[in-house]
Design an enzyme around this catalytic site. Structure first.
Site, PDB file in Angstrom:
ATOM      1  N   GLU A  38       5.119  -1.024   2.856  1.00 14.57           N
ATOM      2  CA  GLU A  38       4.681   0.369   2.796  1.00 14.57           C
ATOM      3  C   GLU A  38       5.743   1.344   3.282  1.00 14.57           C
ATOM      4  O   GLU A  38       5.738   2.512   2.898  1.00 14.57           O
ATOM      5  CB  GLU A  38       3.394   0.566   3.613  1.00 14.57           C
ATOM      6  CG  GLU A  38       2.253  -0.350   3.259  1.00 14.57           C
ATOM      7  CD  GLU A  38       1.672  -0.072   1.892  1.00 14.57           C
ATOM      8  OE1 GLU A  38       2.353   0.517   1.044  1.00 14.57           O
ATOM      9  OE2 GLU A  38       0.516  -0.454   1.668  1.00 14.57           O
ATOM     10  N   HIS A  88       2.761  -7.318   9.751  1.00 11.60           N
ATOM     11  CA  HIS A  88       2.132  -7.959   8.594  1.00 11.60           C
ATOM     12  C   HIS A  88       1.408  -9.215   9.071  1.00 11.60           C
ATOM     13  O   HIS A  88       1.859  -9.877  10.002  1.00 11.60           O
ATOM     14  CB  HIS A  88       3.186  -8.344   7.544  1.00 11.60           C
ATOM     15  CG  HIS A  88       2.587  -8.578   6.199  1.00 11.60           C
ATOM     16  ND1 HIS A  88       2.099  -9.802   5.812  1.00 11.60           N
ATOM     17  CD2 HIS A  88       2.356  -7.725   5.167  1.00 11.60           C
ATOM     18  CE1 HIS A  88       1.610  -9.690   4.592  1.00 11.60           C
ATOM     19  NE2 HIS A  88       1.742  -8.451   4.184  1.00 11.60           N
TER      20      HIS A  88
END
Ligand code: COA
Length: 376
Positions: free
Chosen positions: A320, A265
């Protein structure tokens, strides 16, 4: 000379410029009251409340009302359920025929964009309400048209999550599946200045209308580095197949220079807090045999392999990864994961557009020209 933009490699002279930040990493582009992504502590706060206190605790409609307060007009009851139900009826009457008129071969996401565009009236408050409320109809209709089935009319009595599942499947959804979708939609409602939200704000900063900003944001969300990852997460789990194969598969993929979907991320240097919020809901659903156990092994092995692969860059599970496992267990086809992400995130985009319109400046960064100069 080639400039590989993906890694941000520039000529040495440009690299010395302290103001330059490829990908705008570390740049603070505006103040916001909407959400804080605390990457160091692995915390997400929406309007003063931790995501763990919102997702699974309130319906999508209640969360949007909480999130929009003071920025977008709310019904006097403070309850968005009736307004969203009205938006679903409007979408069925106005947007679905437009979506049906497009030829076959159009993907669900693209068909949803058509429907969304058909609903916008250049009135920011009304468009925010209509677009956010309409998304379940657009998603279900797009999926059904793609399967050669007729769209199903919405029910005003149902909530957004429940109606979405009913229109998608044509059957009464289980309470557990509804709760999972509600939790998911709240979990992904907003997340700082991510690429799609920033896109919406850039468009809004030019004075363009709410619909244009949301449609632009949908485009940015589609990519696999942003909202397009959860489908590929399942592809990865399928390819790994069994827990024993995880270590070998992961090291081979990293050796080939591939990225592991669902990990890493831009902001979080800890585990993405949304991964835990979604994982917590898995116990209430019946995931396919062994899927959760496989996911847990892949998560553990991938985290360890990534730590060895990129020792200087903490790469942890992102939202996700468990999105994919949860939505699969809730019966959503993987081709609809990104459309469902957009369904929840529209509420966030609309609030950011409203905030940008109220407080923002035209967003217009510079670029360092590294091409040739005219001769002479
Ligand atoms: N698997 C393998 N390597 C990864 C990785 C992953 N999931 N995520 C990042 N890396 C590596 C990159 O290859 C890069 O290595 P390099 O410096 O040798 O080129 C390094 O870590 C930094 O990556 P970078 O792309 O600069 O970080 P970013 O902040 O721009 O990227 C993501 C963030 C999410 C785009 C990135 O982590 C990624 O591609 N993840 C996989 C896709 C995904 O899960 N998307 C959903 C996001 S919510």
């Amino acid at each position: 000379m080639t400039i590989p933009f993906s890694t941000g490699t520039f000529p040495a002279s440009a690299a010395t410029d302290a103001a330059r930040s490829p990908g705008l990493e570390g740049v603070v582009a505006a103040d916001t009251i909407l959400s804080e992504v605390d990457g160091a502590r692995g915390r997400l706060i929406l309007r003063g409340r931790a995501i763990e206190d919102l997702a699974g605790q309130m319906s999508f409609e209640a969360a949007v009302a909480f999130f929009w307060q003071g920025l977008l007009p709310l019904p006097s009851s403070g309850d968005l359920a009736a307004a969203f139900a009205e938006a679903r009826l409007k979408a069925h009457a106005i947007a679905v025929p437009v979506m049906q008129s497009a030829g076959p071969g159009l993907g669900s996401y693209e068909r949803m964009r058509l429907g969304l565009a058909a609903l916008c009236r250049d009135d920011a408050a009304e468009d925010a309400l209509t677009m956010t409320g309409a998304m379940p109809v657009l998603l279900a209709a797009a999926a059904r048209i793609g399967r050669g089935e007729s769209p199903i009319a919405p029910s005003v009595a149902a909530g957004s999550a429940s109606d979405l599942l009913a229109m998608l499947t044509g059957t009464e959804p289980s309470a557990r599946a509804v709760a999972a979708i509600d939790r998911y939609l709240v979990t992904i409602l907003d997340h700082g200045f991510n690429a799609s939200t920033f896109t919406a704000r850039v468009i809004a900063s030019t004075g363009a209308d709410m619909g244009s900003a949301v449609l632009g944001a949908m485009g940015a969300l589609k990519g696999p580095l942003h909202g397009g990852a959860p489908g590929p997460v399942l592809d990865m789990l399928d390819a790994i197949g069994t827990p024993e194969r995880a270590v070998g598969w992961i090291s081979a993929a990293l050796a080939r220079g591939e990225r592991l979907m669902g990990f890493g991320h831009r902001i979080y240097r800890q585990r993405d807090p949304r991964a835990d919020v979604l994982k917590a809901a898995l116990g209430q659903l019946e995931a396919a045999d062994g899927r959760v156990a496989l996911a847990e092994v892949v998560e553990r092995e991938a985290t360890e392999a990534l730590a060895r692969h990129k020792p200087g860059r903490p790469l942890h599970t992102n939202v996700e990864f468990y999105t994919a496992v949860l939505l699969e267990a809730a019966g959503i086809d993987r081709s609809l994961f990104t459309p469902l992400f957009a369904t929840g995130r529209v509420a966030g985009w609309c609030a950011h557009v409203a905030e940008q319109r109220a407080t923002g400046r035209l967003i217009r960064p510079g670029a360092r020209y590294v091409g040739p100069q005219p001769a002479g």
